[in-house]
Design a protein around this motif. Structure first.
Motif, PDB file in Angstrom:
ATOM      1  N   UNK A  65     -18.973  23.118  41.052  1.00  0.00           N
ATOM      2  CA  UNK A  65     -18.304  22.307  42.067  1.00  0.00           C
ATOM      3  C   UNK A  65     -17.743  23.249  43.122  1.00  0.00           C
ATOM      4  N   UNK A  66     -17.749  22.800  44.369  1.00  0.00           N
ATOM      5  CA  UNK A  66     -17.346  23.672  45.474  1.00  0.00           C
ATOM      6  C   UNK A  66     -16.509  22.885  46.476  1.00  0.00           C
ATOM      7  N   UNK A  67     -15.467  23.537  47.003  1.00  0.00           N
ATOM      8  CA  UNK A  67     -14.614  22.926  48.022  1.00  0.00           C
ATOM      9  C   UNK A  67     -14.246  23.965  49.076  1.00  0.00           C
ATOM     10  N   UNK A  68     -14.415  23.594  50.348  1.00  0.00           N
ATOM     11  CA  UNK A  68     -13.956  24.426  51.461  1.00  0.00           C
ATOM     12  C   UNK A  68     -12.525  24.036  51.822  1.00  0.00           C
ATOM     13  N   UNK A  69     -11.700  25.027  52.131  1.00  0.00           N
ATOM     14  CA  UNK A  69     -10.373  24.805  52.701  1.00  0.00           C
ATOM     15  C   UNK A  69     -10.309  25.576  54.014  1.00  0.00           C
ATOM     16  N   UNK A  70     -10.404  24.838  55.131  1.00  0.00           N
ATOM     17  CA  UNK A  70     -10.563  25.457  56.447  1.00  0.00           C
ATOM     18  C   UNK A  70      -9.359  25.113  57.326  1.00  0.00           C
ATOM     19  N   UNK A  71      -8.715  26.143  57.821  1.00  0.00           N
ATOM     20  CA  UNK A  71      -7.568  25.955  58.718  1.00  0.00           C
ATOM     21  C   UNK A  71      -8.037  26.084  60.165  1.00  0.00           C
ATOM     22  N   UNK A  72      -7.613  25.136  61.007  1.00  0.00           N
ATOM     23  CA  UNK A  72      -8.018  25.166  62.416  1.00  0.00           C
ATOM     24  C   UNK A  72      -6.866  24.689  63.291  1.00  0.00           C
ATOM     25  N   UNK A  73      -6.956  25.000  64.575  1.00  0.00           N
ATOM     26  CA  UNK A  73      -5.921  24.637  65.540  1.00  0.00           C
ATOM     27  C   UNK A  73      -6.208  23.256  66.115  1.00  0.00           C
ATOM     28  N   UNK A  74      -5.156  22.417  66.183  1.00  0.00           N
ATOM     29  CA  UNK A  74      -5.301  21.069  66.728  1.00  0.00           C
ATOM     30  C   UNK A  74      -4.892  21.032  68.205  1.00  0.00           C
TER      31      UNK A  74
END
Length: 247
Positions: free
Chosen positions: A46-55
């Protein structure tokens, strides 16, 4: 009226069919070559991305994107090199892909050496209200030394493993790629038919959980036994007192 009802029915049916067509279930096992009985590579996880980005408002947000039938698109790979295998998984309407690079060293040990993520960010359900400054395509790399085992073994880790040493780029950061429920075996002997994973090497976290779970179970059983014995003692003592008073 009947014509209107028929039109509504056809519209709903079309939407269902389109949704079913777009949904692709990830395979139970990622095997290479695909649909072959003699394999060079096998894995499931199982795989999950946790991606932080600017709003748009200047604040950051973390998008959690699991690998499932709503995000999975395809997988492919390459086993042509004697000491290097790779597995690529495409996601999010082919806007994102992750590639795992596996190595076979001079000691006949296999391991995951590098992870590459190709990511396209745009204002959609996965990156809502993203800033105009972060829209576009990115490539992230992480050098690793994971899943180390002998060539004749597979590797198993049900615990969560975080790959989190990706570099930041233009207000976009892969905080982590989380992998769990892993069973993997690169560099499978292609000369024989693959029936199941080879003898497994278990990760330290799984071993620790198993070693701590047994004392907990034993302790719980002893606690229940003490409660039962105490309850029986109190009941018998009460009956004895009642019998004594009646005499």
């Amino acid at each position: 009226m009947a014509s209107a009802n028929s039109s509504v029915f056809l519209l709903i049916t079309s939407i269902i069919l389109i949704s079913s067509t777009n949904a692709v279930n990830p395979p139970g096992n990622y095997t290479l070559p695909i649909a072959s009985s003699t394999l060079c590579f096998a894995a499931r996880f199982d795989l999950t991305f946790n991606i932080e980005y600017l709003k748009l408002d200047g604040k950051t947000n973390i998008s959690r994107i699991p690998l499932n039938n709503e995000t999975f698109q395809y997988y492919t790979g390459d086993c042509s090199k004697a000491n290097s295998h790779q597995l690529t998984i495409g996601m999010l309407d082919n806007l994102t892909s992750i590639t795992f690079y596996f190595d076979l060293n001079e000691k006949n040990q296999t391991s995951l050496k590098q992870v590459s993520v190709s990511l396209t960010i745009k204002n959609n359900d996965y990156f809502p209200n993203c800033s105009d400054n972060v829209g576009g395509s990115y490539v992230f790399l992480a050098n690793e030394s994971l899943f180390i085992t002998d060539l004749s073994n597979s590797y198993r880790c049900y615990s969560k493993i975080k790959i989190d040493n990706f570099q930041s780029k233009s207000n976009v950061t892969i905080k982590s790629v989380d992998i769990e429920n892993l069973r993997i075996q690169p560099f499978v002997d292609e000369k024989i038919t693959f029936n199941d994973y080879a003898k497994e090497k278990v990760c330290t976290m799984d071993t620790f959980k198993s070693s701590t779970l047994i004392p907990i179970i034993v302790g719980a059983c002893l606690a229940v036994l003490v409660v039962v014995v105490l309850a029986v003692y109190l009941v018998r003592r009460r009956r004895y007192r009642n019998g004594y008073q009646s005499v």
